[in-house]
Design a protein around this motif. Structure first.
Motif, PDB file in Angstrom:
ATOM      1  N   UNK A 132       0.860  -1.180   0.000  1.00  0.00           N
ATOM      2  CA  UNK A 132       0.000   0.000   0.000  1.00  0.00           C
ATOM      3  C   UNK A 132       0.897   1.230   0.000  1.00  0.00           C
ATOM      4  N   UNK A 133       0.636   2.148  -0.936  1.00  0.00           N
ATOM      5  CA  UNK A 133       1.446   3.354  -1.079  1.00  0.00           C
ATOM      6  C   UNK A 133       0.518   4.566  -1.076  1.00  0.00           C
ATOM      7  N   UNK A 134       0.836   5.549  -0.235  1.00  0.00           N
ATOM      8  CA  UNK A 134       0.046   6.777  -0.159  1.00  0.00           C
ATOM      9  C   UNK A 134       1.007   7.954  -0.256  1.00  0.00           C
ATOM     10  N   UNK A 135       1.071   8.583  -1.434  1.00  0.00           N
ATOM     11  CA  UNK A 135       2.041   9.645  -1.662  1.00  0.00           C
ATOM     12  C   UNK A 135       1.391  10.907  -2.222  1.00  0.00           C
ATOM     13  N   UNK A 136       1.971  12.040  -1.875  1.00  0.00           N
ATOM     14  CA  UNK A 136       1.493  13.328  -2.362  1.00  0.00           C
ATOM     15  C   UNK A 136       2.249  13.711  -3.629  1.00  0.00           C
ATOM     16  N   UNK A 137       1.498  14.184  -4.630  1.00  0.00           N
ATOM     17  CA  UNK A 137       2.070  14.681  -5.869  1.00  0.00           C
ATOM     18  C   UNK A 137       1.476  16.053  -6.143  1.00  0.00           C
ATOM     19  N   UNK A 138       2.255  17.108  -5.903  1.00  0.00           N
ATOM     20  CA  UNK A 138       1.692  18.452  -6.020  1.00  0.00           C
ATOM     21  C   UNK A 138       0.617  18.641  -4.968  1.00  0.00           C
ATOM     22  N   UNK A 139      -0.570  19.055  -5.408  1.00  0.00           N
ATOM     23  CA  UNK A 139      -1.688  19.248  -4.494  1.00  0.00           C
ATOM     24  C   UNK A 139      -2.531  17.982  -4.314  1.00  0.00           C
ATOM     25  N   UNK A 140      -2.218  16.964  -5.110  1.00  0.00           N
ATOM     26  CA  UNK A 140      -3.028  15.753  -5.070  1.00  0.00           C
ATOM     27  C   UNK A 140      -2.334  14.604  -4.362  1.00  0.00           C
ATOM     28  N   UNK A 141      -3.144  13.587  -4.075  1.00  0.00           N
ATOM     29  CA  UNK A 141      -2.632  12.378  -3.436  1.00  0.00           C
ATOM     30  C   UNK A 141      -2.947  11.167  -4.309  1.00  0.00           C
ATOM     31  N   UNK A 142      -2.035  10.205  -4.306  1.00  0.00           N
ATOM     32  CA  UNK A 142      -2.244   8.966  -5.044  1.00  0.00           C
ATOM     33  C   UNK A 142      -2.134   7.790  -4.081  1.00  0.00           C
ATOM     34  N   UNK A 143      -3.158   6.969  -4.070  1.00  0.00           N
ATOM     35  CA  UNK A 143      -3.168   5.770  -3.246  1.00  0.00           C
ATOM     36  C   UNK A 143      -3.091   4.552  -4.160  1.00  0.00           C
ATOM     37  N   UNK A 144      -2.159   3.643  -3.865  1.00  0.00           N
ATOM     38  CA  UNK A 144      -2.042   2.392  -4.621  1.00  0.00           C
ATOM     39  C   UNK A 144      -2.157   1.218  -3.654  1.00  0.00           C
ATOM     40  N   UNK A 145      -3.034   0.294  -3.975  1.00  0.00           N
ATOM     41  CA  UNK A 145      -3.181  -0.935  -3.195  1.00  0.00           C
ATOM     42  C   UNK A 145      -2.816  -2.095  -4.116  1.00  0.00           C
ATOM     43  N   UNK A 146      -1.756  -2.825  -3.764  1.00  0.00           N
ATOM     44  CA  UNK A 146      -1.223  -3.869  -4.625  1.00  0.00           C
ATOM     45  C   UNK A 146      -1.414  -5.249  -4.003  1.00  0.00           C
ATOM     46  N   UNK A 147      -1.823  -6.189  -4.820  1.00  0.00           N
ATOM     47  CA  UNK A 147      -2.021  -7.562  -4.369  1.00  0.00           C
ATOM     48  C   UNK A 147      -1.112  -8.475  -5.177  1.00  0.00           C
ATOM     49  N   UNK A 148      -0.099  -9.022  -4.534  1.00  0.00           N
ATOM     50  CA  UNK A 148       0.796  -9.932  -5.244  1.00  0.00           C
ATOM     51  C   UNK A 148       0.166 -11.311  -5.388  1.00  0.00           C
ATOM     52  N   UNK A 149      -0.266 -11.885  -4.265  1.00  0.00           N
ATOM     53  CA  UNK A 149      -0.773 -13.260  -4.347  1.00  0.00           C
ATOM     54  C   UNK A 149      -1.764 -13.613  -3.237  1.00  0.00           C
ATOM     55  N   UNK A 150      -2.416 -12.613  -2.660  1.00  0.00           N
ATOM     56  CA  UNK A 150      -3.332 -12.886  -1.559  1.00  0.00           C
ATOM     57  C   UNK A 150      -4.773 -12.556  -1.884  1.00  0.00           C
ATOM     58  N   UNK A 151      -5.542 -12.283  -0.842  1.00  0.00           N
ATOM     59  CA  UNK A 151      -6.929 -11.847  -0.974  1.00  0.00           C
ATOM     60  C   UNK A 151      -7.010 -10.395  -0.535  1.00  0.00           C
ATOM     61  N   UNK A 152      -7.347  -9.514  -1.461  1.00  0.00           N
ATOM     62  CA  UNK A 152      -7.358  -8.081  -1.172  1.00  0.00           C
ATOM     63  C   UNK A 152      -8.650  -7.455  -1.695  1.00  0.00           C
ATOM     64  N   UNK A 153      -9.226  -6.586  -0.893  1.00  0.00           N
ATOM     65  CA  UNK A 153     -10.374  -5.796  -1.345  1.00  0.00           C
ATOM     66  C   UNK A 153     -10.223  -4.381  -0.813  1.00  0.00           C
ATOM     67  N   UNK A 154     -10.908  -3.445  -1.456  1.00  0.00           N
ATOM     68  CA  UNK A 154     -10.852  -2.043  -1.026  1.00  0.00           C
ATOM     69  C   UNK A 154     -12.267  -1.514  -0.897  1.00  0.00           C
ATOM     70  N   UNK A 155     -12.561  -0.927   0.264  1.00  0.00           N
ATOM     71  CA  UNK A 155     -13.878  -0.344   0.522  1.00  0.00           C
ATOM     72  C   UNK A 155     -13.749   1.165   0.649  1.00  0.00           C
ATOM     73  N   UNK A 156     -14.486   1.903  -0.180  1.00  0.00           N
ATOM     74  CA  UNK A 156     -14.426   3.350  -0.143  1.00  0.00           C
ATOM     75  C   UNK A 156     -14.944   3.908   1.172  1.00  0.00           C
ATOM     76  N   UNK A 157     -14.306   4.961   1.642  1.00  0.00           N
ATOM     77  CA  UNK A 157     -14.750   5.611   2.874  1.00  0.00           C
ATOM     78  C   UNK A 157     -16.175   6.131   2.705  1.00  0.00           C
ATOM     79  N   UNK A 158     -16.998   6.088   3.760  1.00  0.00           N
ATOM     80  CA  UNK A 158     -18.356   6.646   3.668  1.00  0.00           C
ATOM     81  C   UNK A 158     -18.367   8.113   3.265  1.00  0.00           C
TER      82      UNK A 158
END
Length: 224
Positions: A132-158
């Motif tokens: 999981x990578x959370x980095x700032x680029x200028x005024x924006x942010x980029x989040x990356x969630x990487x799954x190599x070989x497991x079980x991964x899901x992403x739930x958006x914040x309310x």
């Protein structure tokens, strides 16, 4: 008769306390290279080093160091330099970490589920290597969630704001599966209320490039 009653009471107290103590088990820093990491606990900041325990509510700042932390009695998480991670909850079979910024790489074990949260949402992981990578680029942010070989899901914040995009694969309160060998990338900005708002491009899922797969595999081997 009194001694029998007392023994019964003590047995009941022990039965109630043991699960509670187990659920409150700590994480431990098992490696630090080089020195320089910090932990914020109860408003106080101190240095952190291999062998130290982490508790619920701690905030870890790796600064220039790479830290390896054991959670769930054996699952490993690497916190890379210039990262900040809050320990939201710890247990013998589950842990929740809040990635404020930077990069994590983890390797879960059977019987351990890990959740990596931030203001965009929460990644839930089990049985494999993830990043999981959370980095700032200028005024924006980029989040990356990487799954190599497991079980991964992403739930958006309310509170996730998707009003700037016409359609999105990530929505408030909805869960998206990230398959093995895939990553989800989410781009946005924080407003004055710390709400994550998607920007143009929103969220996409794509296969992990070979370079990322090789890097994650090599790092997982080093970590273990």
């Amino acid at each position: 008769m009194k001694s029998i009653k007392l023994s019964v009471v003590l047995s009941l107290i022990t039965a109630l306390l043991v699960p509670a103590l187990s659920a409150a088990s700590n994480a431990q820093v098992v490696a630090e290279d080089p020195d320089g990491g910090l932990v914020v606990r109860g408003g106080s900041t101190s240095g952190i080093s291999s062998g130290d325990s982490l508790k619920q509510g701690d905030v870890v700042k790796s600064n220039g160091a790479t830290l390896v932390v054991s959670i769930c009695d054996g699952a490993l998480v690497t916190i890379y330099p210039n990262s900040e991670v809050a320990v939201s909850s710890l247990g013998s079979d589950a842990a929740v970490l809040n990635l404020i910024k930077g990069e994590l790489l983890g390797d879960t074990i059977s019987g351990c589920s890990v959740s990596i949260a931030n203001k965009a949402g929460t990644a839930d992981i089990s049985n494999g290597v993830y990043g999981v990578i959370m980095n700032q680029t200028g005024q924006g942010w980029t989040l990356q969630v990487r799954n190599l070989d497991g079980n991964v899901s992403f739930t958006g914040s309310p509170s996730l704001d998707t009003s700037n995009v016409t359609a999105s694969i990530v929505n408030p309160g909805e869960t998206t599966s990230v398959g093995a060998g895939e990553e989800i990338t989410i781009r946005g900005t924080f407003d004055d209320n710390n709400v994550f708002s998607l920007t143009a491009g929103g969220a996409v899922i794509a296969g992990l490039p070979d370079s990322a797969i090789n890097r994650m595999s090599d790092r997982a081997k080093e970590m273990n």
